[in-house]
Design a protein around this motif. Structure first.
Motif, PDB file in Angstrom:
ATOM      1  N   GLY A  10       0.811  -1.217   0.000  1.00 18.21           N
ATOM      2  CA  GLY A  10       0.000   0.000   0.000  1.00 18.21           C
ATOM      3  C   GLY A  10       0.838   1.258   0.000  1.00 18.21           C
ATOM      4  O   GLY A  10       0.664   2.147   0.833  1.00 18.21           O
ATOM      5  N   ARG A  33       1.816  -4.794   4.494  1.00 13.83           N
ATOM      6  CA  ARG A  33       2.474  -5.478   5.619  1.00 13.83           C
ATOM      7  C   ARG A  33       2.496  -4.637   6.888  1.00 13.83           C
ATOM      8  O   ARG A  33       2.536  -5.170   7.995  1.00 13.83           O
ATOM      9  N   PRO A 519      11.217  11.203  -7.110  1.00  7.91           N
ATOM     10  CA  PRO A 519      10.479  10.384  -8.085  1.00  7.91           C
ATOM     11  C   PRO A 519       9.011  10.088  -7.802  1.00  7.91           C
ATOM     12  O   PRO A 519       8.345   9.532  -8.676  1.00  7.91           O
ATOM     13  N   VAL A 523       6.156   8.068 -10.089  1.00  2.00           N
ATOM     14  CA  VAL A 523       5.594   6.766  -9.676  1.00  2.00           C
ATOM     15  C   VAL A 523       4.063   6.827  -9.746  1.00  2.00           C
ATOM     16  O   VAL A 523       3.410   5.890 -10.226  1.00  2.00           O
TER      17      VAL A 523
HETATM   18  N1  6FA Z   1      10.084  10.948  -3.245  1.00  3.65           N
HETATM   19  C1  6FA Z   1       9.629  12.148  -3.624  1.00  3.65           C
HETATM   20  O1  6FA Z   1       9.096  12.277  -4.728  1.00  3.65           O
HETATM   21  N2  6FA Z   1       9.736  13.239  -2.804  1.00  3.65           N
HETATM   22  C2  6FA Z   1      10.334  13.162  -1.582  1.00  3.65           C
HETATM   23  O2  6FA Z   1      10.431  14.168  -0.870  1.00  3.65           O
HETATM   24  C3  6FA Z   1      10.824  11.921  -1.158  1.00  3.65           C
HETATM   25  N3  6FA Z   1      11.417  11.773   0.037  1.00  3.65           N
HETATM   26  C4  6FA Z   1      11.746  10.539   0.476  1.00  3.65           C
HETATM   27  C5  6FA Z   1      12.218  10.375   1.795  1.00  3.65           C
HETATM   28  O3  6FA Z   1      12.395  11.445   2.533  1.00  3.65           O
HETATM   29  C6  6FA Z   1      12.467   9.090   2.300  1.00  3.65           C
HETATM   30  C7  6FA Z   1      12.997   8.946   3.690  1.00  3.65           C
HETATM   31  C8  6FA Z   1      12.219   7.947   1.481  1.00  3.65           C
HETATM   32  C9  6FA Z   1      12.422   6.536   1.997  1.00  3.65           C
HETATM   33  C10 6FA Z   1      11.766   8.100   0.173  1.00  3.65           C
HETATM   34  C11 6FA Z   1      11.542   9.382  -0.337  1.00  3.65           C
HETATM   35  N4  6FA Z   1      11.049   9.573  -1.619  1.00  3.65           N
HETATM   36  C12 6FA Z   1      10.648  10.803  -2.027  1.00  3.65           C
HETATM   37  C13 6FA Z   1      10.885   8.428  -2.537  1.00  3.65           C
HETATM   38  C14 6FA Z   1       9.424   7.971  -2.607  1.00  3.65           C
HETATM   39  O4  6FA Z   1       8.838   7.958  -1.327  1.00  3.65           O
HETATM   40  C15 6FA Z   1       9.387   6.594  -3.256  1.00  3.65           C
HETATM   41  O5  6FA Z   1       9.932   6.688  -4.557  1.00  3.65           O
HETATM   42  C16 6FA Z   1       7.973   6.061  -3.354  1.00  3.65           C
HETATM   43  O6  6FA Z   1       7.379   5.967  -2.083  1.00  3.65           O
HETATM   44  C17 6FA Z   1       7.973   4.695  -4.019  1.00  3.65           C
HETATM   45  O7  6FA Z   1       6.658   4.200  -4.080  1.00  3.65           O
HETATM   46  P1  6FA Z   1       6.371   2.659  -4.274  1.00  3.65           P
HETATM   47  O8  6FA Z   1       4.908   2.493  -4.337  1.00  3.65           O
HETATM   48  O9  6FA Z   1       7.192   2.177  -5.388  1.00  3.65           O
HETATM   49  O10 6FA Z   1       6.979   1.913  -2.992  1.00  3.65           O
HETATM   50  P2  6FA Z   1       6.919   2.178  -1.415  1.00  3.65           P
HETATM   51  O11 6FA Z   1       8.169   1.614  -0.866  1.00  3.65           O
HETATM   52  O12 6FA Z   1       6.566   3.570  -1.112  1.00  3.65           O
HETATM   53  O13 6FA Z   1       5.681   1.293  -0.918  1.00  3.65           O
HETATM   54  C18 6FA Z   1       5.740  -0.095  -0.815  1.00  3.65           C
HETATM   55  C19 6FA Z   1       4.672  -0.542   0.152  1.00  3.65           C
HETATM   56  O14 6FA Z   1       4.529  -1.945   0.068  1.00  3.65           O
HETATM   57  C20 6FA Z   1       4.983  -0.237   1.614  1.00  3.65           C
HETATM   58  O15 6FA Z   1       3.839   0.282   2.232  1.00  3.65           O
HETATM   59  C21 6FA Z   1       5.395  -1.585   2.190  1.00  3.65           C
HETATM   60  O16 6FA Z   1       5.091  -1.694   3.563  1.00  3.65           O
HETATM   61  C22 6FA Z   1       4.555  -2.516   1.355  1.00  3.65           C
HETATM   62  N5  6FA Z   1       5.123  -3.857   1.161  1.00  3.65           N
HETATM   63  C23 6FA Z   1       6.361  -4.160   0.724  1.00  3.65           C
HETATM   64  N6  6FA Z   1       6.519  -5.476   0.612  1.00  3.65           N
HETATM   65  C24 6FA Z   1       5.336  -6.036   0.987  1.00  3.65           C
HETATM   66  C25 6FA Z   1       4.889  -7.381   1.098  1.00  3.65           C
HETATM   67  N7  6FA Z   1       5.693  -8.388   0.781  1.00  3.65           N
HETATM   68  N8  6FA Z   1       3.636  -7.607   1.527  1.00  3.65           N
HETATM   69  C26 6FA Z   1       2.819  -6.567   1.854  1.00  3.65           C
HETATM   70  N9  6FA Z   1       3.193  -5.279   1.785  1.00  3.65           N
HETATM   71  C27 6FA Z   1       4.446  -5.020   1.346  1.00  3.65           C
END
Ligand code: 6FA
Ligand code: ABL
Length: 541
Positions: A10, A33, A519, A523
């Motif tokens: 999510g 998760r 990014p 996304v």
């Molecule tokens: N991107 C921006 O555009 N602007 C920002 O300011 C920015 N700042 C940050 C930042 O300050 C930090 C500390 C981080 C970590 C990232 C930042 N980014 C920023 C990058 C941006 O947040 C990411 O590029 C973006 O969130 C990526 O989105 P996705 O949908 O590709 O992936 P996520 O990691 O956000 O979400 C994955 C989700 O899946 C999580 O909620 C996780 O708990 C869940 N998940 C993972 N594996 C799983 C599993 N096996 N089963 C169930 N759930 C799972």
């Protein structure tokens, strides 16, 4: 009961995909998760100053962003991934700086590795903008606060020919422009997909969100996926089944989705053997005759970033954000609680800028800068006034040449295997040029001093000695790169994993190369487009 679509994760990718697919009438199960984040989702991690006064968590209040990195109880980070990754509802989008750039044509160009079928991103970017418009004035009174850093950095850059612009008005213009930081905040609070797309999805009977449910692997018979195995002990075998023509979409992020693929027997043999040797995950894998060899984890990029720390007499570093969660200035608390305005209505960044840099091979690599009050760390040999500190983070942006590799270790922890920064020496030399440009006009800003590196250290020496671990920008993309050829890419133009009938990936991991900016805007546009392509693809539920 079985579902048409099971979406794993999510975060920004998973939520937007789940909303659009449920809008089309399909039954959708979104498995996350982690637990809740913002108050609206059930999160209750409140700053003490809001308790009993407002329904606000750490994840709601933009001004608490810097405290994500200093809080002793940082339960939101994934503990089984060796870089920052959000493991809660909203994913990285619930804990990030929320800098929000509408993607440009270049970001989705074939030049940047996208298949031709993806270059017409504008309709999807327009859908995103309609649901979630960016704002560069997040305080509800429309005023901007704590802007000294913007003023000083504009003074530094103007003599270099930078023009002041509203950055999202012209996403393709990224050479010598600067402007206020733009965010996906709404009404002075964290907005993003959780406050928008997720809420419409939750209003549908055919959509179900389940938290604290970790997907371990997909269950597959050769190329056909029948469901997912989870940690949920309330259902037999932790198994959630698909309808006969159903589909699984992985949206677990660059590290999370790669790991689910490995645990499902999809990826390079060295990674699959690590899973096979694991006493818990091994037995859940398909037999090696059914392994699918794809370059999962390769082709990864993240912006190399270098911090410069300065002081200037006009700066208020806001106590380096140290007390925002426990005890920020009382006047700022009352103002924020009254109407979501003031300093706490914005995350730390104040000014962003871009310029095009010539690399020595004749190509162009862009540089992004982000300026904010305060600093995460500094290193200087002489005394300075800490309350006047600010940081410029310089990121190598569009055109970055280096690629790395991510994967898992023997404990199945997600980890970089080959760091993606400065693998190609042109990245390093170009970023050094960019940093030298930034400081070239320091003499024109009276009172401006650079403390890291200090005046005994040259920029090249500083960059050469920079700790690679601190070059991480948290912008990992590419582990499940999209493309037209199996073997070179992991997912095809419809985001379907090569060699499977009904397994898809929609998250940052399919992005072939970094966009100009932070990014998550790209996304989200990508998820809009992916949902449309998946729904249009024949053979589904
Ligand atoms: N991107 C921006 O555009 N602007 C920002 O300011 C920015 N700042 C940050 C930042 O300050 C930090 C500390 C981080 C970590 C990232 C930042 N980014 C920023 C990058 C941006 O947040 C990411 O590029 C973006 O969130 C990526 O989105 P996705 O949908 O590709 O992936 P996520 O990691 O956000 O979400 C994955 C989700 O899946 C999580 O909620 C996780 O708990 C869940 N998940 C993972 N594996 C799983 C599993 N096996 N089963 C169930 N759930 C799972
Ligand atoms: C981003 O896109 C980056 O991923 C973050 O690293 C960045 O925040 C935010 N946006 C805001 O620009 C920085 C913090 O400002 C630092 O205090 C922190 O040390 C750093 O992230 C950690 O990577």
């Amino acid at each position: 009961s079985p579902y048409d679509y099971i979406i794993v994760g999510g975060g920004p990718g998973g939520i937007i995909t789940a909303d659009r697919i449920s809008q089309a009438g399909k039954s959708v199960l979104l498995l996350e998760r982690g637990g809740p984040s913002t108050w609206e989702t059930g999160g209750r991690y409140q700053p003490p100053w809001a308790q009993g006064k407002a329904n606000l968590t750490k994840f709601d209040v933009p001004g608490l962003f810097e405290s994500m990195f200093t809080d002793p109880d940082s339960f939101w980070w994934c503990t089984d991934i060796n870089v920052f990754a959000g493991c809660l509802l909203g994913g990285g989008g619930a804990v990030n700086g929320a800098l929000y750039w509408l993607p440009s044509d270049q970001d989705f160009s074939t030049n940047n590795g996208w298949p031709q079928e993806w270059t017409n991103h504008q309709p999807y970017t327009a859908m995103l903008k309609a649901r979630l418009p960016p704002t560069d004035a997040p305080s509800t009174d429309g005023k901007r606060y704590l802007e000294q850093t913007s003023t000083v950095v504009s003074q530094l850059l103007a003599p270099q020919g930078y023009q002041n612009v509203t950055i999202n008005d012209n996403p393709d213009s990224k050479d010598r422009i600067m402007g206020y930081a733009a965010y996906d905040f709404i009404g002075g609070q964290r907005g993003g997909p959780v406050a928008t797309y997720l809420q419409t999805a939750l209003g549908r009977k055919n959509f179900k969100l389940q938290l604290y449910t970790n997907v371990l692997n997909v269950v597959r018979n050769g190329s056909q996926i029948t469901g997912v195995t989870t940690n949920d002990t309330s259902v037999a075998g932790g198994f959630y089944p698909l309808n006969p023509n159903g589909r699984v979409i992985l949206s677990g992020g660059t590290y999370g989705s790669a790991r689910v693929l490995f645990r499902s027997g999809i990826g390079p043999t060295d990674m699959l053997n690590l899973v096979k040797n694991d006493p818990v995950a091994g037995p859940n894998m398909p037999p090696s005759s059914q392994w699918i060899n794809l370059p999962v984890g390769y082709n990864v990029s993240d912006n190399p970033s270098i911090n410069l720390v300065f002081t200037h007499p006009s700066i208020n570093d806001y106590d380096n954000w140290a007390d925002v969660f426990t005890d920020p200035p009382a006047a700022d608390v009352s103002q924020y609680l009254a109407n979501r305005s003031g300093i706490l209505a914005q995350a730390s960044p104040r000014l962003n800028f871009w310029s095009a840099l010539g690399a020595s091979d004749g190509e162009t690599i862009w540089m992004q800068g982000t300026a904010r009050p305060g600093a995460a760390s500094w290193n200087t040999s002489y005394a300075f006034n800490q309350t006047q500190m600010f940081t410029i983070t310089a990121y190598l942006s569009y055109g970055v040449k280096s690629r790395g590799r991510i994967g898992i270790n023997a404990a199945l922890v997600g980890t970089p295997l080959v760091n993606p920064w400065f693998v190609n020496p042109l990245d390093k030399s170009t970023l050094i040029t960019g940093l030298q440009n930034i400081v070239s006009t320091m003499g024109q800003v009276p009172g401006l001093e650079m403390i890291t590196p200090d005046n005994k250290t040259t920029i090249p020496a500083y960059v050469n000695a920079y700790d690679p671990a601190t070059m991480d920008s948290n912008h990992w993309v590419g582990s499940n790169i999209i493309g037209t050829t199996a073997g070179q890419a992991v997912v095809d133009v419809n985001t379907k994993v090569f060699g499977t009938n009904n397994l898809f990936v929609v998250d940052a991991s399919i992005i072939p190369a970094l966009p100009y900016g932070n990014p998550h805007g790209q996304v989200m546009s990508m998820a809009e487009q992916a949902a449309a392509k998946i729904l249009a693809l024949a053979g589904g539920p």
